[in-house]
Design a protein around this motif. Structure first.
Motif, PDB file in Angstrom:
ATOM      1  N   LEU A 215       5.116  61.883 -28.294  1.00  0.00           N
ATOM      2  CA  LEU A 215       5.804  62.539 -27.185  1.00  0.00           C
ATOM      3  C   LEU A 215       7.217  61.985 -27.100  1.00  0.00           C
ATOM      4  N   ILE A 235       6.606  59.513 -16.857  1.00  0.00           N
ATOM      5  CA  ILE A 235       5.916  59.824 -18.113  1.00  0.00           C
ATOM      6  C   ILE A 235       4.518  59.222 -18.121  1.00  0.00           C
ATOM      7  N   THR A 236       4.433  57.944 -17.786  1.00  0.00           N
ATOM      8  CA  THR A 236       3.137  57.262 -17.835  1.00  0.00           C
ATOM      9  C   THR A 236       2.179  57.816 -16.776  1.00  0.00           C
ATOM     10  N   LEU A 239       0.817  61.158 -18.107  1.00  0.00           N
ATOM     11  CA  LEU A 239      -0.181  60.940 -19.150  1.00  0.00           C
ATOM     12  C   LEU A 239      -1.483  60.401 -18.564  1.00  0.00           C
ATOM     13  N   LYS A 240      -1.383  59.583 -17.535  1.00  0.00           N
ATOM     14  CA  LYS A 240      -2.586  59.096 -16.856  1.00  0.00           C
ATOM     15  C   LYS A 240      -3.359  60.268 -16.250  1.00  0.00           C
ATOM     16  N   ARG A 244      -4.527  60.893 -21.163  1.00  0.00           N
ATOM     17  CA  ARG A 244      -4.046  60.611 -22.515  1.00  0.00           C
ATOM     18  C   ARG A 244      -3.766  59.123 -22.645  1.00  0.00           C
ATOM     19  N   ARG A 245      -4.130  58.550 -23.758  1.00  0.00           N
ATOM     20  CA  ARG A 245      -3.976  57.117 -24.008  1.00  0.00           C
ATOM     21  C   ARG A 245      -2.632  56.840 -24.685  1.00  0.00           C
ATOM     22  N   VAL A 246      -1.933  55.821 -24.205  1.00  0.00           N
ATOM     23  CA  VAL A 246      -0.680  55.388 -24.830  1.00  0.00           C
ATOM     24  C   VAL A 246      -1.018  54.373 -25.915  1.00  0.00           C
ATOM     25  N   LEU A 268       0.674  58.818 -29.081  1.00  0.00           N
ATOM     26  CA  LEU A 268      -0.548  59.112 -28.329  1.00  0.00           C
ATOM     27  C   LEU A 268      -1.824  58.732 -29.070  1.00  0.00           C
ATOM     28  N   ASP A 272      -4.927  61.937 -32.083  1.00  0.00           N
ATOM     29  CA  ASP A 272      -4.235  63.063 -31.474  1.00  0.00           C
ATOM     30  C   ASP A 272      -3.434  63.896 -32.474  1.00  0.00           C
ATOM     31  N   ILE A 283       0.208  69.077 -22.462  1.00  0.00           N
ATOM     32  CA  ILE A 283       0.840  67.752 -22.374  1.00  0.00           C
ATOM     33  C   ILE A 283       2.319  67.886 -22.058  1.00  0.00           C
ATOM     34  N   VAL A 287       4.003  66.656 -18.469  1.00  0.00           N
ATOM     35  CA  VAL A 287       5.056  65.639 -18.404  1.00  0.00           C
ATOM     36  C   VAL A 287       6.326  66.244 -17.810  1.00  0.00           C
TER      37      VAL A 287
END
Length: 295
Positions: A215, A235-236, A239-240, A244-246, A268, A272, A283, A287
């Motif tokens: 991303l 952003i975080t 995604l939370k 979605r996992r960073v 990601l 992914d 996604i 975002v």
């Protein structure tokens, strides 16, 4: 506990994230390395560090193995100075002027129609800049940073938020020499710049980087050198919410067509790389909506 929770604590404490390295190991353990500066310039004191420890500990709880705050060495800083180059495909996707023109044409047919005009007949001492546009998070920031970057001073103004997210902004402005903006070319340039910045204050894309999905979020850096506030937190958080996992995150700066951009790159994870088109769109939209404050 999530990565967004940590960025939230740092933002609330006025600790500005300059760069970050987030690594997730295959067994699920995470190491977050934040390069931060303190808006209060007190991070060197014991009390300020203890405050940071306590607030982070309250969020992290028992999930944290260690939490340390120390001055960055030259070696640590230099390892993050050079960001990976953006590929020509990414540059085309995120910074193409064609996309700006198409987006402007699309919005001209919607309720988010954008209008920027300048008038020198309504005030004896000021140029009136009139803006009509759709609302978004950071609207006034985008207007004021653009005006400041063009070396224009605002004496006073009026802001009105109407129904259906429509906003009207009147700014009484002068040049740096205190005179009205009379030059026609300067007026056209100013209006064009404001339209572009309000149409696309941020650029968001999801691309493939090797086997991973990455991303990308880019925002222009002010002439003063400052970046847009709270981008990384939004952003975080988005995604939370999207579950979605960073896997890895980096913040760097790149110059594109003589303009500096702050680029957030979020990997990601290896699982992914085969995301469907619908998931990718979800996604990017999630975002973007979080960054722009849209429901």
């Amino acid at each position: 506990m999530s990565f967004a929770d940590v960025t939230c604590v740092l933002c609330e404490m006025e600790l500005t994230i300059r760069r970050v390295k987030v690594s997730t190991t295959p067994d699920g353990r995470v190491m977050d390395l934040f390069f931060i500066t303190d808006a209060r310039e007190l991070l060197h004191t014991k009390s300020r560090r203890e405050e940071a420890y306590e607030k982070l500990q309250s969020v992290l709880g028992d999930s944290v193995t260690s939490c340390e705050i120390e001055s960055a060495t030259e070696d640590m800083s230099s390892c993050l100075q050079a960001s990976a180059l953006l590929s020509p495909l990414v540059l085309e996707q995120m910074f193409s002027e064609v996309d700006v023109i198409e987006e402007q044409s699309s919005r001209s047919r919607s309720d988010s129609r954008l209008s920027v005009t300048m008038d020198n007949s309504l005030s004896p001492a000021h140029t009136l800049i009139q803006i009509q546009c759709g609302d978004h998070k950071g609207l006034l920031y985008d207007i004021m940073r653009t005006v400041k970057d063009c070396n224009i001073q605002i004496s006073y103004g009026r802001f009105y938020a109407g129904q259906k997210g429509r906003c009207e902004v009147d700014l009484f402005a002068v040049q740096s020499d205190g005179k009205k903006i009379l030059d026609q070319q300067k007026q056209r340039t100013m209006c064009s710049r404001l339209r572009t910045e309000l149409l696309r204050p941020l650029r968001v894309a999801l691309v493939n980087r090797g086997p991973d999905a990455e991303l990308l979020v880019a925002n222009p850096v002010e002439v003063s050198g400052k970046g847009r506030p709270l981008v990384f937190y939004d952003i975080t958080l988005a995604l939370k919410n999207l579950h979605r996992r960073v896997f890895l995150a980096e913040i760097g700066r790149h110059v594109v067509d003589d303009r500096e951009w702050e680029v957030y790159r979020v990997h990601l994870g290896e699982d992914d790389h085969e995301l469907s088109c619908s998931v990718r769109s979800k996604i990017v939209d999630g975002v973007t909506n979080m960054l722009m404050g849209w429901d």
